[in-house]
Design a protein around this motif. Structure first.
Motif, PDB file in Angstrom:
ATOM      1  N   CYS A 166       0.852  -1.202   0.000  1.00  0.00           N
ATOM      2  CA  CYS A 166       0.000   0.000   0.000  1.00  0.00           C
ATOM      3  C   CYS A 166       0.883   1.246   0.000  1.00  0.00           C
ATOM      4  CB  CYS A 166      -0.942  -0.001   1.199  1.00  0.00           C
ATOM      5  SG  CYS A 166      -0.165   0.337   2.790  1.00  0.00           S
ATOM      6  N   GLU A 167       0.275   2.367  -0.325  1.00  0.00           N
ATOM      7  CA  GLU A 167       0.990   3.640  -0.283  1.00  0.00           C
ATOM      8  C   GLU A 167       0.649   4.329   1.021  1.00  0.00           C
ATOM      9  OE1 GLU A 167       0.465   6.047  -3.767  1.00  0.00           O
ATOM     10  OE2 GLU A 167       0.466   4.301  -5.071  1.00  0.00           O
ATOM     11  N   LEU A 168       1.665   4.777   1.748  1.00  0.00           N
ATOM     12  CA  LEU A 168       1.477   5.477   3.009  1.00  0.00           C
ATOM     13  C   LEU A 168       1.612   6.975   2.767  1.00  0.00           C
ATOM     14  CD1 LEU A 168       1.079   5.425   6.101  1.00  0.00           C
ATOM     15  CD2 LEU A 168       3.587   5.189   6.293  1.00  0.00           C
ATOM     16  N   HIS A 169       0.599   7.717   3.198  1.00  0.00           N
ATOM     17  CA  HIS A 169       0.590   9.179   3.072  1.00  0.00           C
ATOM     18  C   HIS A 169       0.597   9.776   4.469  1.00  0.00           C
ATOM     19  CE1 HIS A 169      -0.403   9.087  -1.254  1.00  0.00           C
ATOM     20  NE2 HIS A 169      -1.002   7.952  -0.919  1.00  0.00           N
ATOM     21  N   LEU A 170       1.533  10.678   4.725  1.00  0.00           N
ATOM     22  CA  LEU A 170       1.628  11.374   6.001  1.00  0.00           C
ATOM     23  C   LEU A 170       1.288  12.830   5.764  1.00  0.00           C
ATOM     24  CD1 LEU A 170       5.041   9.872   7.188  1.00  0.00           C
ATOM     25  CD2 LEU A 170       2.727   8.983   7.615  1.00  0.00           C
ATOM     26  N   VAL A 171       0.313  13.346   6.507  1.00  0.00           N
ATOM     27  CA  VAL A 171      -0.116  14.731   6.344  1.00  0.00           C
ATOM     28  C   VAL A 171       0.414  15.546   7.520  1.00  0.00           C
ATOM     29  CG1 VAL A 171      -2.089  16.285   6.134  1.00  0.00           C
ATOM     30  CG2 VAL A 171      -2.163  14.025   5.057  1.00  0.00           C
ATOM     31  N   GLU A 172       1.148  16.603   7.206  1.00  0.00           N
ATOM     32  CA  GLU A 172       1.722  17.476   8.232  1.00  0.00           C
ATOM     33  C   GLU A 172       0.631  18.287   8.917  1.00  0.00           C
ATOM     34  OE1 GLU A 172       4.602  19.537   5.750  1.00  0.00           O
ATOM     35  OE2 GLU A 172       6.160  18.206   6.505  1.00  0.00           O
ATOM     36  N   PRO A 173       0.914  18.736  10.157  1.00  0.00           N
ATOM     37  CA  PRO A 173       2.200  18.639  10.842  1.00  0.00           C
ATOM     38  C   PRO A 173       2.420  17.256  11.446  1.00  0.00           C
ATOM     39  CG  PRO A 173       0.638  19.778  12.248  1.00  0.00           C
ATOM     40  CD  PRO A 173      -0.067  19.508  10.951  1.00  0.00           C
ATOM     41  N   LEU A 174       3.670  16.827  11.407  1.00  0.00           N
ATOM     42  CA  LEU A 174       4.069  15.573  12.040  1.00  0.00           C
ATOM     43  C   LEU A 174       4.580  15.907  13.439  1.00  0.00           C
ATOM     44  CD1 LEU A 174       6.118  13.968   9.108  1.00  0.00           C
ATOM     45  CD2 LEU A 174       3.651  13.891   9.507  1.00  0.00           C
ATOM     46  N   GLY A 175       4.425  14.995  14.361  1.00  0.00           N
ATOM     47  CA  GLY A 175       4.896  15.227  15.727  1.00  0.00           C
ATOM     48  C   GLY A 175       6.334  14.799  15.932  1.00  0.00           C
ATOM     49  N   PHE A 176       7.078  14.627  14.852  1.00  0.00           N
ATOM     50  CA  PHE A 176       8.439  14.121  14.914  1.00  0.00           C
ATOM     51  C   PHE A 176       9.129  14.453  13.604  1.00  0.00           C
ATOM     52  CE2 PHE A 176       5.368  11.008  13.582  1.00  0.00           C
ATOM     53  CZ  PHE A 176       5.830  10.650  12.332  1.00  0.00           C
ATOM     54  N   ASP A 177      10.430  14.267  13.590  1.00  0.00           N
ATOM     55  CA  ASP A 177      11.223  14.419  12.374  1.00  0.00           C
ATOM     56  C   ASP A 177      11.370  13.024  11.758  1.00  0.00           C
ATOM     57  OD1 ASP A 177      13.837  14.313  10.836  1.00  0.00           O
ATOM     58  OD2 ASP A 177      13.732  16.447  11.282  1.00  0.00           O
ATOM     59  N   LEU A 178      11.232  12.926  10.456  1.00  0.00           N
ATOM     60  CA  LEU A 178      11.307  11.621   9.790  1.00  0.00           C
ATOM     61  C   LEU A 178      12.654  10.923   9.957  1.00  0.00           C
ATOM     62  CD1 LEU A 178       9.273  12.243   6.527  1.00  0.00           C
ATOM     63  CD2 LEU A 178       8.719  10.696   8.407  1.00  0.00           C
ATOM     64  N   SER A 179      13.661  11.659  10.391  1.00  0.00           N
ATOM     65  CA  SER A 179      14.968  11.026  10.589  1.00  0.00           C
ATOM     66  C   SER A 179      15.171  10.561  12.030  1.00  0.00           C
ATOM     67  CB  SER A 179      16.082  12.009  10.204  1.00  0.00           C
ATOM     68  OG  SER A 179      16.065  13.129  11.071  1.00  0.00           O
ATOM     69  N   GLU A 180      14.150  10.682  12.888  1.00  0.00           N
ATOM     70  CA  GLU A 180      14.283  10.267  14.285  1.00  0.00           C
ATOM     71  C   GLU A 180      14.704   8.808  14.387  1.00  0.00           C
ATOM     72  OE1 GLU A 180      11.288  10.918  17.235  1.00  0.00           O
ATOM     73  OE2 GLU A 180      10.927  12.962  16.548  1.00  0.00           O
ATOM     74  N   PRO A 181      15.637   8.517  15.297  1.00  0.00           N
ATOM     75  CA  PRO A 181      16.095   7.131  15.464  1.00  0.00           C
ATOM     76  C   PRO A 181      14.955   6.159  15.793  1.00  0.00           C
ATOM     77  CG  PRO A 181      17.558   8.631  16.617  1.00  0.00           C
ATOM     78  CD  PRO A 181      16.393   9.446  16.125  1.00  0.00           C
ATOM     79  N   LYS A 182      13.968   6.572  16.602  1.00  0.00           N
ATOM     80  CA  LYS A 182      12.861   5.673  16.955  1.00  0.00           C
ATOM     81  C   LYS A 182      12.045   5.298  15.723  1.00  0.00           C
ATOM     82  CE  LYS A 182      12.272   7.164  21.723  1.00  0.00           C
ATOM     83  NZ  LYS A 182      11.390   7.840  22.670  1.00  0.00           N
TER      84      LYS A 182
END
Length: 154
Positions: A27-43
């Motif tokens: 499937c295609e995942l769509h993330l709509v801002e604002p995000l509560g994190f940075d996409l590069s976060e280690p978690k």
């Protein structure tokens, strides 16, 4: 295939798990801002493990941009306040499975968006508030994929 849309997700590991689910199902995942994190976060990276390159993930600045990118589609908004079960839907390729932010879910203004075809819920025992976001998305995604014959699965 179908789309999974997270509107303003707040918790990085949930999105990391959804990235892994998107890679596993196609499937295609769509993330709509604002995000509560940075996409590069280690978690987030740890939850997605090495699946980031195998998943289709698009970040949109707002819902209007997401609707424009996805194009015309049926949109099923998942909310604990719906009457219809997600299992009552006959899913079709191109459908959108929409989920709200943790811990509040989709608000009434967002649920009133004219793009939304129907509000649906995942049945649970009485007195339970909700499932974890990535678990709810996986339950829904696998049902939609199952109805499509697990296209591409081995």
């Amino acid at each position: 295939m179908f789309h999974v849309l997270f509107y303003s997700p707040r918790i990085a590991p949930n999105t990391g798990n959804a990235i892994r689910m998107a890679a596993a199902t196609g499937c295609e995942l769509h993330l709509v801002e604002p995000l509560g994190f940075d996409l590069s976060e280690p978690k987030l990276r740890r939850a997605g493990l090495d699946y980031h390159d195998l998943a289709s993930v698009t970040v949109h600045p707002d819902l209007d941009a997401a609707w424009a990118a996805i194009g015309p589609a049926r949109v099923f908004a998942f909310t604990a306040h719906a009457e219809m079960s997600f299992a009552q839907v006959s899913y079709e390729p191109g459908d959108v499975l929409m989920f709200g932010p943790e811990p509040t879910g989709l608000d009434e203004q967002t649920l009133a968006d004219p793009h939304i075809t129907a509000r649906v819920r995942i049945p649970m025992l009485s007195g339970r508030r909700s499932l974890n976001l990535s678990n709810a998305a996986a339950v829904a995604a696998y049902e939609a994929w199952r109805q499509q014959g697990f296209t591409g699965a081995v």
